[in-house]
Design a protein around this motif. Sequence first.
Motif, PDB file in Angstrom:
ATOM      1  N   HIS A 188       6.622 -20.685 -24.542  1.00  0.00           N
ATOM      2  CA  HIS A 188       6.791 -19.247 -24.801  1.00  0.00           C
ATOM      3  C   HIS A 188       5.742 -18.723 -25.782  1.00  0.00           C
ATOM      4  N   SER A 189       5.204 -19.610 -26.593  1.00  0.00           N
ATOM      5  CA  SER A 189       4.241 -19.219 -27.627  1.00  0.00           C
ATOM      6  C   SER A 189       2.788 -19.323 -27.166  1.00  0.00           C
ATOM      7  N   CYS A 190       2.564 -19.616 -25.902  1.00  0.00           N
ATOM      8  CA  CYS A 190       1.204 -19.744 -25.372  1.00  0.00           C
ATOM      9  C   CYS A 190       0.661 -18.370 -25.000  1.00  0.00           C
ATOM     10  N   CYS A 191      -0.546 -18.064 -25.484  1.00  0.00           N
ATOM     11  CA  CYS A 191      -1.156 -16.768 -25.187  1.00  0.00           C
ATOM     12  C   CYS A 191      -1.738 -16.770 -23.769  1.00  0.00           C
ATOM     13  N   LYS A 192      -1.966 -15.574 -23.245  1.00  0.00           N
ATOM     14  CA  LYS A 192      -2.462 -15.442 -21.874  1.00  0.00           C
ATOM     15  C   LYS A 192      -3.851 -16.048 -21.714  1.00  0.00           C
ATOM     16  N   GLU A 193      -4.694 -15.984 -22.758  1.00  0.00           N
ATOM     17  CA  GLU A 193      -6.048 -16.540 -22.660  1.00  0.00           C
ATOM     18  C   GLU A 193      -6.000 -18.064 -22.529  1.00  0.00           C
ATOM     19  N   ALA A 194      -5.106 -18.698 -23.274  1.00  0.00           N
ATOM     20  CA  ALA A 194      -4.964 -20.161 -23.167  1.00  0.00           C
ATOM     21  C   ALA A 194      -4.412 -20.548 -21.806  1.00  0.00           C
ATOM     22  N   ALA A 223      -4.824 -18.924 -19.042  1.00  0.00           N
ATOM     23  CA  ALA A 223      -5.895 -18.728 -18.064  1.00  0.00           C
ATOM     24  C   ALA A 223      -6.908 -19.866 -18.125  1.00  0.00           C
ATOM     25  N   ALA A 224      -7.286 -20.273 -19.330  1.00  0.00           N
ATOM     26  CA  ALA A 224      -8.244 -21.382 -19.479  1.00  0.00           C
ATOM     27  C   ALA A 224      -7.647 -22.679 -18.963  1.00  0.00           C
ATOM     28  N   ALA A 225      -6.365 -22.880 -19.215  1.00  0.00           N
ATOM     29  CA  ALA A 225      -5.685 -24.087 -18.735  1.00  0.00           C
ATOM     30  C   ALA A 225      -5.658 -24.113 -17.210  1.00  0.00           C
ATOM     31  N   GLN A 226      -5.303 -22.984 -16.606  1.00  0.00           N
ATOM     32  CA  GLN A 226      -5.248 -22.931 -15.142  1.00  0.00           C
ATOM     33  C   GLN A 226      -6.630 -23.113 -14.533  1.00  0.00           C
ATOM     34  N   ALA A 227      -7.638 -22.525 -15.160  1.00  0.00           N
ATOM     35  CA  ALA A 227      -9.007 -22.678 -14.653  1.00  0.00           C
ATOM     36  C   ALA A 227      -9.429 -24.141 -14.690  1.00  0.00           C
ATOM     37  N   TRP A 228      -9.049 -24.855 -15.759  1.00  0.00           N
ATOM     38  CA  TRP A 228      -9.384 -26.273 -15.834  1.00  0.00           C
ATOM     39  C   TRP A 228      -8.623 -27.051 -14.772  1.00  0.00           C
ATOM     40  N   LEU A 229      -7.327 -26.782 -14.631  1.00  0.00           N
ATOM     41  CA  LEU A 229      -6.547 -27.480 -13.602  1.00  0.00           C
ATOM     42  C   LEU A 229      -7.156 -27.267 -12.220  1.00  0.00           C
ATOM     43  N   ASP A 230      -7.566 -26.039 -11.951  1.00  0.00           N
ATOM     44  CA  ASP A 230      -8.163 -25.713 -10.649  1.00  0.00           C
ATOM     45  C   ASP A 230      -9.514 -26.404 -10.443  1.00  0.00           C
ATOM     46  N   ALA A 231     -10.186 -26.745 -11.536  1.00  0.00           N
ATOM     47  CA  ALA A 231     -11.529 -27.335 -11.450  1.00  0.00           C
ATOM     48  C   ALA A 231     -11.525 -28.861 -11.416  1.00  0.00           C
ATOM     49  N   ILE A 232     -10.380 -29.483 -11.621  1.00  0.00           N
ATOM     50  CA  ILE A 232     -10.335 -30.949 -11.632  1.00  0.00           C
ATOM     51  C   ILE A 232     -10.910 -31.489 -10.322  1.00  0.00           C
ATOM     52  N   GLY A 233     -11.872 -32.382 -10.459  1.00  0.00           N
ATOM     53  CA  GLY A 233     -12.507 -32.997  -9.298  1.00  0.00           C
ATOM     54  C   GLY A 233     -13.577 -32.137  -8.644  1.00  0.00           C
ATOM     55  N   MET A 234     -13.823 -30.964  -9.206  1.00  0.00           N
ATOM     56  CA  MET A 234     -14.804 -30.050  -8.641  1.00  0.00           C
ATOM     57  C   MET A 234     -16.088 -30.083  -9.471  1.00  0.00           C
ATOM     58  N   GLU A 235     -17.111 -29.469  -8.933  1.00  0.00           N
ATOM     59  CA  GLU A 235     -18.422 -29.422  -9.581  1.00  0.00           C
ATOM     60  C   GLU A 235     -18.362 -28.736 -10.958  1.00  0.00           C
ATOM     61  N   ASN A 236     -17.478 -27.773 -11.117  1.00  0.00           N
ATOM     62  CA  ASN A 236     -17.396 -27.007 -12.362  1.00  0.00           C
ATOM     63  C   ASN A 236     -16.370 -27.555 -13.350  1.00  0.00           C
ATOM     64  N   GLU A 237     -15.907 -28.766 -13.146  1.00  0.00           N
ATOM     65  CA  GLU A 237     -14.862 -29.327 -14.011  1.00  0.00           C
ATOM     66  C   GLU A 237     -15.291 -29.401 -15.474  1.00  0.00           C
ATOM     67  N   VAL A 238     -16.489 -29.892 -15.756  1.00  0.00           N
ATOM     68  CA  VAL A 238     -16.940 -30.038 -17.143  1.00  0.00           C
ATOM     69  C   VAL A 238     -17.055 -28.675 -17.821  1.00  0.00           C
ATOM     70  N   LYS A 247     -14.881 -27.446 -21.003  1.00  0.00           N
ATOM     71  CA  LYS A 247     -15.491 -26.949 -22.235  1.00  0.00           C
ATOM     72  C   LYS A 247     -14.860 -25.617 -22.639  1.00  0.00           C
ATOM     73  N   ARG A 248     -14.685 -24.724 -21.697  1.00  0.00           N
ATOM     74  CA  ARG A 248     -14.064 -23.423 -21.990  1.00  0.00           C
ATOM     75  C   ARG A 248     -12.606 -23.618 -22.444  1.00  0.00           C
ATOM     76  N   TYR A 249     -11.920 -24.548 -21.827  1.00  0.00           N
ATOM     77  CA  TYR A 249     -10.524 -24.856 -22.170  1.00  0.00           C
ATOM     78  C   TYR A 249     -10.435 -25.361 -23.608  1.00  0.00           C
ATOM     79  N   VAL A 250     -11.279 -26.315 -23.954  1.00  0.00           N
ATOM     80  CA  VAL A 250     -11.289 -26.860 -25.316  1.00  0.00           C
ATOM     81  C   VAL A 250     -11.624 -25.768 -26.326  1.00  0.00           C
ATOM     82  N   GLU A 251     -12.611 -24.952 -26.015  1.00  0.00           N
ATOM     83  CA  GLU A 251     -12.975 -23.860 -26.927  1.00  0.00           C
ATOM     84  C   GLU A 251     -11.800 -22.914 -27.146  1.00  0.00           C
ATOM     85  N   GLU A 252     -11.073 -22.603 -26.088  1.00  0.00           N
ATOM     86  CA  GLU A 252      -9.909 -21.719 -26.212  1.00  0.00           C
ATOM     87  C   GLU A 252      -8.815 -22.374 -27.051  1.00  0.00           C
ATOM     88  N   LEU A 253      -8.553 -23.645 -26.810  1.00  0.00           N
ATOM     89  CA  LEU A 253      -7.530 -24.350 -27.590  1.00  0.00           C
ATOM     90  C   LEU A 253      -7.904 -24.398 -29.064  1.00  0.00           C
TER      91      LEU A 253
END
Length: 119
Positions: free
Chosen positions: A20-26, A28-43, A47-53
Amino acid sequence: MNQEALQTIVEKTHELMNAHSCCKEAKAAAQAWLDAIGMENEVAAAKRYVEELEADIMPVDQLIAFANSDAGAQVFGANTAKQIAAHAAEIKAAGAKYCDCPACAAAEAILEKKALLLK
């Protein structure tokens, strides 16, 4: 990254997103990383996910200061803000570096594996 480490990070990512305490930006970054697993843009997504966290995780000293402020009283209500400040002081005394709300706890667990996430 080995499968066990990946699975742990994925589980903690879902915990973060469901907090409940997770902001929308986090979220979004989390979902983007999940969607990128195994893809060319994963790294890049990792990086964006870690920066947001890193930007979002609340150091316990900041939590104490905020909970003790007028702004904290407005956000949480005066009584709840006092309770949060007291709780934060307790966890700080026990060695905590960060807030222990569900989102911050998940973020801390994910950031502990940052080196693996960014490989």
